[in-house]
Design a protein around this motif. Structure first.
Motif, mmCIF file in Angstrom:
data_model
loop_
_atom_site.group_PDB
_atom_site.id
_atom_site.type_symbol
_atom_site.label_atom_id
_atom_site.label_comp_id
_atom_site.label_asym_id
_atom_site.label_seq_id
_atom_site.Cartn_x
_atom_site.Cartn_y
_atom_site.Cartn_z
ATOM 1 N N MET A 1 -1.896 15.757 5.427
ATOM 2 C CA MET A 1 -1.371 14.858 4.276
ATOM 3 C C MET A 1 -2.234 15.271 2.847
ATOM 4 S SD MET A 1 0.446 12.304 2.869
ATOM 5 C CE MET A 1 1.072 11.552 4.260
ATOM 6 N N GLU A 121 6.541 9.432 4.783
ATOM 7 C CA GLU A 121 5.132 9.886 4.864
ATOM 8 C C GLU A 121 4.210 8.938 3.658
ATOM 9 O OE1 GLU A 121 5.465 14.347 5.943
ATOM 10 O OE2 GLU A 121 4.297 13.877 4.132
ATOM 11 N N GLU A 124 3.951 5.513 4.674
ATOM 12 C CA GLU A 124 2.743 5.465 5.611
ATOM 13 C C GLU A 124 1.435 5.257 4.896
ATOM 14 O OE1 GLU A 124 3.893 7.638 9.074
ATOM 15 O OE2 GLU A 124 1.776 7.416 9.948
ATOM 16 N N LEU A 125 1.299 6.445 3.920
ATOM 17 C CA LEU A 125 -0.028 6.832 3.076
ATOM 18 C C LEU A 125 -0.360 5.328 2.627
ATOM 19 C CD1 LEU A 125 -2.100 8.726 2.213
ATOM 20 C CD2 LEU A 125 -0.864 8.889 0.253
ATOM 21 N N VAL A 126 0.633 4.387 1.960
ATOM 22 C CA VAL A 126 0.112 3.267 1.192
ATOM 23 C C VAL A 126 0.371 2.055 2.373
ATOM 24 C CG1 VAL A 126 0.490 4.004 -0.897
ATOM 25 C CG2 VAL A 126 2.488 2.618 0.523
ATOM 26 N N ARG A 127 0.281 2.367 3.666
ATOM 27 C CA ARG A 127 0.296 1.503 4.720
ATOM 28 C C ARG A 127 1.498 0.439 4.859
ATOM 29 N NH1 ARG A 127 -5.453 1.713 7.083
ATOM 30 N NH2 ARG A 127 -6.888 1.465 5.045
ATOM 31 N N LEU A 128 2.641 1.267 4.399
ATOM 32 C CA LEU A 128 3.836 0.513 4.328
ATOM 33 C C LEU A 128 4.885 0.946 5.456
ATOM 34 C CD1 LEU A 128 4.358 -0.936 0.514
ATOM 35 C CD2 LEU A 128 3.957 -2.362 2.559
ATOM 36 N N MET B 1 -1.696 11.677 9.331
ATOM 37 C CA MET B 1 -2.928 10.957 8.363
ATOM 38 C C MET B 1 -4.246 11.291 8.756
ATOM 39 S SD MET B 1 -2.614 8.226 5.851
ATOM 40 C CE MET B 1 -1.019 8.230 6.326
ATOM 41 N N GLU B 16 -5.164 -6.267 4.891
ATOM 42 C CA GLU B 16 -3.763 -5.986 4.277
ATOM 43 C C GLU B 16 -2.600 -6.495 4.990
ATOM 44 O OE1 GLU B 16 -3.714 -1.847 3.253
ATOM 45 O OE2 GLU B 16 -2.754 -2.255 1.702
#
Lengths: 259, 294
Positions: A1, A121, A124-128, B1, B16
């Motif tokens: 990433m 992707e 997922e990076l912003v945790r959604l 990640m 969160e």
């Protein structure tokens, strides 16, 4: 990433360069100078916050850097077209979260077959993860700003401009988003120019804080913030530097009441 | 990640996740019974009351002349007759096919016209006021000139539909475009949606609610215009639509058939709206979170 998002930043010595930038608007009372002789460099991978009271032309400055408006004098050069995030999420309500991101990819010319995977992707990076099919109105304020961040990242710009993006959020959500932004910034190697009127937020996030004076906006002072990340907004060094900056900011504001 | 690179405090992610769960609205479904009681029972009650009052007027001899007010039974009989003779669906189809075809033509003309008025300042200044003024002109007024220009034929009916529906559709689109939040346009421009791309990806979808409202009104105007035109252009070889049915009933002084025709005109107009335009509008609004559950 991290490798796909980070551009070959070494090739240019700045992500944005502002040289003697001035901007005035025509008003009924004549020309009004909003920004006066701003010179500012944002290095590749640097996180700079622009801090100022109302009337310092912060948003005008971001508009200029984003290319939405032209300066009256001076020049602005950026390494490619910057991405811009607003105080309001500005997501399109007729698209799902995922499709909002895909639109940014599409406008950048990413092939159709790659868009879906890339959007997932970024979510997922912003945790959604799992929010792909959600409508904008089904998301909370914090989630919307994270989708907006993912959409901005989808532009694969070297420079991310942020116009008070967390100002409308509650304190806990804002804290969490500060953590997220710091994490994403350190993972991607993006340069960030972040505008805010919140001194602690500026210190919490930045490597360098630039204080603008008001009417017209000028660079009043700069501070390098060498407090190690991860920081928390209530950490003592953050509070200490915030106090110092606040004093200078108050002095700047006080000047306007004296004449 | 690259989680090894994560520099944030470990509990941040779980805070969160908790926030996300707390702040996301729980979707709920209205139970069928409630929908039935709230939405279906009231209109049925209203219809029953109208029928009882109607029958009462006749039974109590308040209106005794059957050529002025037929009984509900006589009107039902008129419906039944046309149904059994296989003519009812024919009347409906003749009018509906004209109406929908005319509406589609109006859409084809009204959409580019609306875009032009919305985006080109000169065009807006030139014809914008006329276009919105035309909406208040009853479309029946177009029937006499249309008859003189085109004669008593199908083209004349389509012309009247167009003159009635095009302004509504164009105006709906114009007000839809006017109400697009400037923030969307700025966001679109920073992503590279400028010019035609901006119109296609941002302006048009953002204007859709106003456009659909204009379409809804456009259909109502199409249907009214068509009925006015059908009553005037009454030739057997043009095919018998609902307007012609009404006019034939008047010439025959058959009050039951007059009621039948009026009710059909009303119900078909409502049905098309309920089957096509209302669901379309609800879908557009709901998908944007603009429809609050009542």
């Amino acid at each position: 990433m991290a490798t796909t998002l980070a551009k070959a930043a070494e090739s240019v010595e700045y992500a944005a360069r502002l040289e003697q930038v001035s901007k005035s608007f025509a008003t009924p009372g004549g020309q009004q100078l909003v920004l006066d002789d701003i010179t500012l460099d944002v290095a590749p991978g640097e996180f700079v916050t622009l801090l100022g009271a109302s009337g310092c032309g912060k948003s005008t400055l971001l508009n200029l850097v984003a290319g939405l408006d032209r300066p009256t004098a001076g020049s602005i050069t950026t390494d490619g077209r910057p991405a811009l995030m607003f105080q309001e999420h500005a997501l399109f309500p007729w698209l799902t979260a995922g499709k909002n991101i895909e639109l940014a990819l599409k406008l950048r010319g990413v092939a159709k077959s790659e868009r879906r995977g890339r959007a997932e992707e970024l979510l997922e990076l912003v945790r959604l993860k799992g929010a792909y099919g959600k409508r904008v109105h089904e998301l909370s304020g914090g989630m919307r700003q994270r989708v907006a961040l993912a959409r901005a990242l989808a532009q694969e710009s070297n420079l991310l401009l942020m116009d008070e993006p967390f100002a409308a959020l509650d304190a806990i959500t804002r804290d969490v988003l500060h953590d997220e932004l710091t994490r994403i910034w350190s993972e991607t190697g993006l340069s960030v120019l972040f505008v805010t009127h919140n001194v602690r937020e500026a210190v919490r996030l930045a490597q360098r804080v630039v204080l603008l004076s008001s009417r017209p906006g000028r660079v009043a002072r700069e501070w390098d913030v060498d407090i190690p990340q991860p920081r928390r907004i209530e950490d003592a060094p953050v509070a200490e530097l915030s106090l110092e900056i606040t004093e200078v900011l108050r002095g700047e504001i006080r000047r306007h009441g004296q004449h | 990640m690259a989680s090894t690179e994560t520099k944030t405090s470990p509990e941040s992610g779980s805070v969160e996740a908790g926030l996300d769960a707390l702040e996301t609205a729980q979707p709920g479904r209205t139970p069928f019974r409630k929908t039935f009681v709230d939405k279906v029972v009231p209109p049925i009650t209203a219809i029953v009351v109208v029928l009882v009052v109607w029958q009462g007027l006749i039974t109590l001899k308040i209106v005794a002349d059957p050529t002025k007010l037929p009984t509900p039974g006589a009107v039902w009989h008129a419906f039944r007759n046309d149904w059994l003779q296989g003519k009812l669906l024919g009347y409906i189809w003749t009018s509906v096919s004209r109406g929908l075809l005319g509406f589609c033509l109006a859409l084809l003309i009204g959409t580019p016209l609306g875009l032009l008025v919305a985006r080109v300042r000169f065009v807006r200044a030139a014809i914008g006021p006329i276009l919105s003024g035309l909406q208040s002109l009853p479309s029946v007024a177009w029937v006499p000139p249309a008859v003189i220009w085109l004669g008593l034929n199908n083209s004349m009916m389509y012309a009247v539909i167009l003159l009635g529906a095009v302004p509504s559709i164009a105006n709906g689109l114009v007000s839809g475009v006017d109400q697009v939040p400037p923030l969307f346009l700025r966001a679109g421009r920073t992503m590279g949606a400028r010019g035609l791309k901006g119109t296609w990806h941002v302006t048009l979808p953002a204007a859709l609610p106003g456009y659909v409202a204009g379409m809804k009104q456009g259909w109502a105007f199409s249907w009214r215009s068509l009925m006015a035109a059908e009553i005037i252009a009454n030739f057997p070889d043009l095919g018998t639509g609902l307007g012609q049915l009404l006019e034939n009933a008047r010439t025959a002084s058959d009050m039951a058939m007059v009621f039948e025709a009026i009710l059909l005109i009303l119900f078909v107009g409502i049905a098309i709206d309920l089957l096509i335009f209302s669901p379309l509008e609800r879908w557009v609004l709901r998908s944007r979170g603009l429809l609050v559950k009542g």
